[in-house]
Design an enzyme around this catalytic site. Structure first.
Site, PDB file in Angstrom:
ATOM      1  N   LYS A   1      42.333  35.529  36.344  1.00 38.52           N
ATOM      2  CA  LYS A   1      41.782  34.387  37.086  1.00 38.52           C
ATOM      3  C   LYS A   1      40.688  34.909  37.973  1.00 38.52           C
ATOM      4  CE  LYS A   1      43.563  30.395  37.475  1.00 38.52           C
ATOM      5  NZ  LYS A   1      43.623  29.344  36.510  1.00 38.52           N
TER       6      LYS A   1
HETATM    7  N1  GLU Z   1      41.806  27.165  34.141  1.00 39.80           N
HETATM    8  C1  GLU Z   1      42.724  26.741  33.135  1.00 39.80           C
HETATM    9  C2  GLU Z   1      44.137  27.169  33.460  1.00 39.80           C
HETATM   10  O1  GLU Z   1      44.473  27.387  34.596  1.00 39.80           O
HETATM   11  C3  GLU Z   1      42.279  27.126  31.735  1.00 39.80           C
HETATM   12  C4  GLU Z   1      42.143  28.587  31.493  1.00 39.80           C
HETATM   13  C5  GLU Z   1      41.461  28.893  30.156  1.00 39.80           C
HETATM   14  O2  GLU Z   1      41.168  27.973  29.409  1.00 39.80           O
HETATM   15  O3  GLU Z   1      41.256  30.079  29.906  1.00 39.80           O
HETATM   16  O4  GLU Z   1      44.987  27.232  32.619  1.00 39.80           O
END
Ligand code: GLU
Length: 420
Positions: free
Chosen positions: A109
């Site tokens: 993240k």
């Molecule tokens: N931000 C989204 C999540 O928290 C998607 C992450 C992604 O598609 O890699 O799952």
């Protein structure tokens, strides 16, 4: 103290959940330590030319929790409260989510501490490109693949793609997911998370023997996830009565019109002031009676103070980490709420991101129907597996989902062994 850098309540919550599950799974000490701590914590200072001629330095983070099962995958968020501990917690949850869904990824993240509502588009572009440039040595389609999250969207991914591709001297669409279709983004990605939340809500209603038609819904948050959940649930014939965002909360006993609401928000910037709806208190909204309550905003909104008073039958966690550990214990104790835990409930997004990455690597383009059908198949399987696990182990869905995710990662770590 170990992990002091990550001293933050959200990280404390993710680590606390992990410890509980590691005890439940009886993980041996070596694997437990290796699964818990992030592999890489990157911090960047990002100088940006502002529109008024000043230079402002922003802070950006990327946490790559582990690379044991494949590249790191996860979103990049823009929010004033972003800090390294929160990002590390979200990276950890991405691990368990990818593992639970059987996606060949570790969790990651990223976040930049900024208020996107106070930045012009040109400032956002310079900030995103600066971040992409600084992080280029540490990412790659087989190392770390970013996607949108709170406060970012397909346009931010396009800027990252362009910056990375310019540096590497070739077009690399597989460096990010959730990008625009014309840059080889996937059909169905934009609504994927909301679609998954809605699909799973109908599966939970079925399990409880409740009709989907006319099921009442309350949604907290009207960003990408919340807005598409509202639209999809309305299309299924469910009745979305309450919605809130940073501008306020709105209520209509007979259901809010999803299409008109999207147009209203595009025009005014928020749900407040929507026609044929009364304005209500956002905190009180969460406590109203409904079939499905959908927290689709940020972490830690269901707490020990509101959990005892919730009047929903299903809690569909569209956000990451919306329920604190004490609130979890209260919900488990109550036993009258069907919890669809975050790492399953919002997994539609990363699952379609995986489909997007696969299409990019193969230079294929699937139809929207293909994408959404494949998504539903994967979610259905994960949902049934989870209920089977909970039944066999006599545990709640939070523990069951985390245990399934963590168990797979632990097995991979153990099999690979420790180098050197
Ligand atoms: N931000 C989204 C999540 O928290 C998607 C992450 C992604 O598609 O890699 O799952």
């Amino acid at each position: 103290m170990k992990g002091q850098l990550l001293n933050d309540p959200v990280f404390g919550m993710a680590a606390g959940q992990f410890d509980r599950v590691a005890d439940f799974l009886n993980l041996d000490q070596s694997v437990r330590e290796r699964c818990k701590w992030p592999k890489r914590i990157l911090t960047f200072s990002l100088p940006v030319h502002m529109d008024d001629g000043r230079t402002e330095v922003f802070f950006g983070y990327r946490v790559q929790h582990h690379l044991s099962r494949g590249p790191v995958k996860g979103g990049l968020r823009f929010h004033p409260k972003v800090n390294v501990g929160e990002v590390a917690a979200l990276a950890m949850w991405m691990n368990w989510k990818c593992s639970l869904m059987g996606l060949p990824y570790g969790g990651g993240k990223g976040g930049i501490t900024c208020d996107p509502n106070k930045l012009s588009m040109t400032e956002q572009e310079r900030l995103t490109r600066r971040f992409a440039q600084e992080i280029t040595p540490f990412i790659g389609p087989e190392i770390d693949v970013m996607a949108p999250d709170v406060g970012t969207n397909a346009q931010h991914m396009a800027w990252i793609l362009d910056t990375y591709s310019t540096h590497t001297g070739r077009f690399v669409p597989e460096i990010v997911t959730g990008k625009p279709i014309e840059l080889q983004g996937s059909e169905g990605r934009i609504q994927a998370t909301g679609h998954g939340v809605s699909f799973l809500a109908t599966r939970a209603l079925n399990k409880l023997g409740l009709p989907v038609q006319g099921a009442t819904v309350i949604v907290q948050g009207y960003g990408n996830v919340g807005s598409y959940a509202v639209e999809t649930m309305s299309a299924y014939g469910m009745k979305v009565q309450g919605i809130s965002d940073i501008t306020g909360a709105i209520w209509n006993e007979n259901g809010l019109d999803a299409e008109k609401l999207r147009a209203h928000v595009a025009q005014t910037g928020g749900v407040a002031g929507f026609e044929s709806a009364e304005s209500i208190d956002p905190d009180e909204m969460l406590l109203r009676e409904c079939d499905v309550l959908v927290p689709a905003a940020l972490e830690r909104v269901i707490t020990e103070s509101n959990a005892p008073n919730l009047r929903c039958k299903i809690l569909a966690e569209a956000a990451n980490g919306p329920t604190t550990q004490p609130a979890d214990a209260i919900i488990e104790e109550r036993g009258d709420i069907f919890l669809i835990p975050d790492i399953l409930c919002n997994a539609g997004g990363v699952t379609v991101s995986y489909f997007e990455w696969v299409q990019n690597l193969q230079r294929f383009h699937w139809t929207k129907t293909e994408v959404l059908t494949k998504l539903e198949t994967k979610l259905e399987k994960a949902f049934e597996n989870l209920l089977g696990f909970c039944d066999r182990h006599k545990c709640g869905t939070r523990l069951g989902a985390l245990a399934t995710g963590i168990k797979n990662v632990a097995r991979v770590k153990k099999t690979r062994g420790l180098f050197p």
